[in-house]
Design a protein around this motif. Structure first.
Motif, PDB file in Angstrom:
ATOM      1  N   TYR A  36       0.841  -1.196   0.000  1.00  0.00           N
ATOM      2  CA  TYR A  36       0.000   0.000   0.000  1.00  0.00           C
ATOM      3  C   TYR A  36       0.876   1.245   0.000  1.00  0.00           C
ATOM      4  CZ  TYR A  36      -4.338  -2.508   0.686  1.00  0.00           C
ATOM      5  OH  TYR A  36      -5.433  -3.319   0.510  1.00  0.00           O
ATOM      6  N   HIS A  37       0.364   2.340  -0.548  1.00  0.00           N
ATOM      7  CA  HIS A  37       1.118   3.588  -0.600  1.00  0.00           C
ATOM      8  C   HIS A  37       0.995   4.394   0.690  1.00  0.00           C
ATOM      9  CE1 HIS A  37       1.669   3.756  -5.190  1.00  0.00           C
ATOM     10  NE2 HIS A  37       1.376   2.528  -4.837  1.00  0.00           N
ATOM     11  N   PHE A  38      -0.158   4.320   1.352  1.00  0.00           N
ATOM     12  CA  PHE A  38      -0.389   5.045   2.602  1.00  0.00           C
ATOM     13  C   PHE A  38      -1.124   4.144   3.582  1.00  0.00           C
ATOM     14  CE2 PHE A  38      -0.127   8.425  -0.521  1.00  0.00           C
ATOM     15  CZ  PHE A  38       0.692   9.356   0.111  1.00  0.00           C
ATOM     16  N   ILE A  39      -0.626   4.087   4.812  1.00  0.00           N
ATOM     17  CA  ILE A  39      -1.322   3.397   5.897  1.00  0.00           C
ATOM     18  C   ILE A  39      -1.466   4.426   7.011  1.00  0.00           C
ATOM     19  CG2 ILE A  39      -1.292   1.506   7.558  1.00  0.00           C
ATOM     20  CD1 ILE A  39       0.589   0.010   5.613  1.00  0.00           C
ATOM     21  N   THR A  40      -2.709   4.703   7.393  1.00  0.00           N
ATOM     22  CA  THR A  40      -2.982   5.735   8.386  1.00  0.00           C
ATOM     23  C   THR A  40      -3.884   5.188   9.481  1.00  0.00           C
ATOM     24  OG1 THR A  40      -4.931   6.554   7.203  1.00  0.00           O
ATOM     25  CG2 THR A  40      -2.819   7.577   6.642  1.00  0.00           C
ATOM     26  N   LEU A  41      -4.070   6.004  10.504  1.00  0.00           N
ATOM     27  CA  LEU A  41      -5.055   5.707  11.541  1.00  0.00           C
ATOM     28  C   LEU A  41      -5.420   7.006  12.236  1.00  0.00           C
ATOM     29  CD1 LEU A  41      -3.624   5.888  14.579  1.00  0.00           C
ATOM     30  CD2 LEU A  41      -2.672   3.723  13.862  1.00  0.00           C
ATOM     31  N   THR A  42      -6.534   7.005  12.892  1.00  0.00           N
ATOM     32  CA  THR A  42      -6.927   8.106  13.758  1.00  0.00           C
ATOM     33  C   THR A  42      -6.873   7.577  15.178  1.00  0.00           C
ATOM     34  OG1 THR A  42      -8.379   9.047  12.067  1.00  0.00           O
ATOM     35  CG2 THR A  42      -8.762   9.729  14.353  1.00  0.00           C
ATOM     36  N   ALA A  66      -3.132  15.894   7.781  1.00  0.00           N
ATOM     37  CA  ALA A  66      -4.364  15.133   7.953  1.00  0.00           C
ATOM     38  C   ALA A  66      -5.477  16.061   8.431  1.00  0.00           C
ATOM     39  CB  ALA A  66      -4.159  14.009   8.953  1.00  0.00           C
ATOM     40  N   TYR A  67      -6.672  15.834   7.931  1.00  0.00           N
ATOM     41  CA  TYR A  67      -7.821  16.671   8.279  1.00  0.00           C
ATOM     42  C   TYR A  67      -9.025  15.807   8.587  1.00  0.00           C
ATOM     43  CZ  TYR A  67      -5.162  20.613   6.590  1.00  0.00           C
ATOM     44  OH  TYR A  67      -4.196  21.563   6.435  1.00  0.00           O
ATOM     45  N   ILE A  68      -9.960  16.386   9.309  1.00  0.00           N
ATOM     46  CA  ILE A  68     -11.220  15.735   9.628  1.00  0.00           C
ATOM     47  C   ILE A  68     -12.351  16.717   9.347  1.00  0.00           C
ATOM     48  CG2 ILE A  68     -11.123  16.459  12.059  1.00  0.00           C
ATOM     49  CD1 ILE A  68     -12.545  13.813  12.778  1.00  0.00           C
ATOM     50  N   TRP A  69     -13.465  16.194   8.888  1.00  0.00           N
ATOM     51  CA  TRP A  69     -14.692  16.975   8.758  1.00  0.00           C
ATOM     52  C   TRP A  69     -15.517  16.631   9.993  1.00  0.00           C
ATOM     53  CZ3 TRP A  69     -15.962  20.694   5.389  1.00  0.00           C
ATOM     54  CH2 TRP A  69     -17.261  21.168   5.427  1.00  0.00           C
ATOM     55  N   ARG A  89     -14.097  18.835  19.336  1.00  0.00           N
ATOM     56  CA  ARG A  89     -13.357  18.984  20.592  1.00  0.00           C
ATOM     57  C   ARG A  89     -12.206  17.996  20.697  1.00  0.00           C
ATOM     58  NH1 ARG A  89     -17.941  18.770  23.056  1.00  0.00           N
ATOM     59  NH2 ARG A  89     -17.624  16.688  23.878  1.00  0.00           N
ATOM     60  N   GLN A  90     -12.466  16.745  20.359  1.00  0.00           N
ATOM     61  CA  GLN A  90     -11.485  15.699  20.593  1.00  0.00           C
ATOM     62  C   GLN A  90     -10.446  15.541  19.484  1.00  0.00           C
ATOM     63  OE1 GLN A  90     -13.932  12.209  21.317  1.00  0.00           O
ATOM     64  NE2 GLN A  90     -13.816  12.540  23.518  1.00  0.00           N
ATOM     65  N   HIS A  91     -10.773  15.952  18.271  1.00  0.00           N
ATOM     66  CA  HIS A  91      -9.895  15.627  17.152  1.00  0.00           C
ATOM     67  C   HIS A  91      -9.373  16.822  16.368  1.00  0.00           C
ATOM     68  CE1 HIS A  91     -10.601  11.330  17.582  1.00  0.00           C
ATOM     69  NE2 HIS A  91     -11.870  11.605  17.753  1.00  0.00           N
ATOM     70  N   THR A  92      -9.620  18.033  16.851  1.00  0.00           N
ATOM     71  CA  THR A  92      -9.098  19.190  16.144  1.00  0.00           C
ATOM     72  C   THR A  92      -8.349  20.100  17.118  1.00  0.00           C
ATOM     73  OG1 THR A  92     -10.976  20.713  16.415  1.00  0.00           O
ATOM     74  CG2 THR A  92     -11.099  19.133  14.583  1.00  0.00           C
ATOM     75  N   GLU A  93      -7.558  20.978  16.569  1.00  0.00           N
ATOM     76  CA  GLU A  93      -6.831  21.941  17.402  1.00  0.00           C
ATOM     77  C   GLU A  93      -7.717  23.129  17.744  1.00  0.00           C
ATOM     78  OE1 GLU A  93      -3.364  22.763  15.061  1.00  0.00           O
ATOM     79  OE2 GLU A  93      -2.480  20.813  15.512  1.00  0.00           O
ATOM     80  N   GLU A  94      -8.898  23.171  17.161  1.00  0.00           N
ATOM     81  CA  GLU A  94      -9.859  24.258  17.338  1.00  0.00           C
ATOM     82  C   GLU A  94     -10.861  23.887  18.423  1.00  0.00           C
ATOM     83  OE1 GLU A  94     -12.889  26.046  14.351  1.00  0.00           O
ATOM     84  OE2 GLU A  94     -10.977  25.776  13.318  1.00  0.00           O
TER      85      GLU A  94
END
Length: 142
Positions: A99-105, A125-128, A136-141
């Motif tokens: 695989y080219h990319f292996i990620t996780l949250t 990496a970004y989240i909607w 609250r839990q997954h962003t710096e904002e």
């Protein structure tokens, strides 16, 4: 302890898995929904104690070639700190050769675990966020 990679899902106690999700403080899930998500996964691994009870699990979501993500890496708190989580991650990553990319949250508060076993934090990496809790839990904002 022993493990099974991509087991027969008819042998899994999905209610027990729901109990483990609750025990680690993840959102309430329904056993049938947990099963459906695992059935759509390419790879899954389940860890069993000596009595044959599921105590940990994880899975992958991917496109078959380029992008893969580890998901639902969960270890019953009674078995954390014994290398079970590292074993799950290693076992799943081993299945994703080529695989080219292996990620996780990472779950909130678990980034140190992943960094300790060699994962690197992404700079792009970004989240909607679908809920205020996700924001609250997954962003710096916060």
């Amino acid at each position: 302890m022993n493990y099974k990679l991509n087991p027969d899902y008819n042998t899994i106690d999905w209610k027990k898995m729901d109990d483990i999700f609750a025990k680690v403080g993840w959102s309430v899930r329904q056993p049938e929904d947990i099963r459906a998500s695992f059935e759509k996964s390419s790879y899954s691994v389940f860890i069993y104690d000596e009595a044959g009870e599921v105590v940990a699990f994880g899975r992958t979501v991917d496109d078959g070639k380029y992008y893969a993500q580890l998901a639902d890496i969960v270890v019953d708190p009674d078995y954390q700190g014994e290398g079970v989580g590292s074993f799950i991650v290693e076992t799943l990553v081993d299945q994703l050769q080529g695989y080219h990319f292996i990620t996780l949250t990472a779950a909130p508060g678990k980034s140190d675990f992943y960094e300790a076993i060699g994962w690197k934090k992404q700079t792009s990496a970004y989240i909607w966020p679908l809920t205020d809790k996700q924001k609250r839990q997954h962003t710096e904002e916060n």
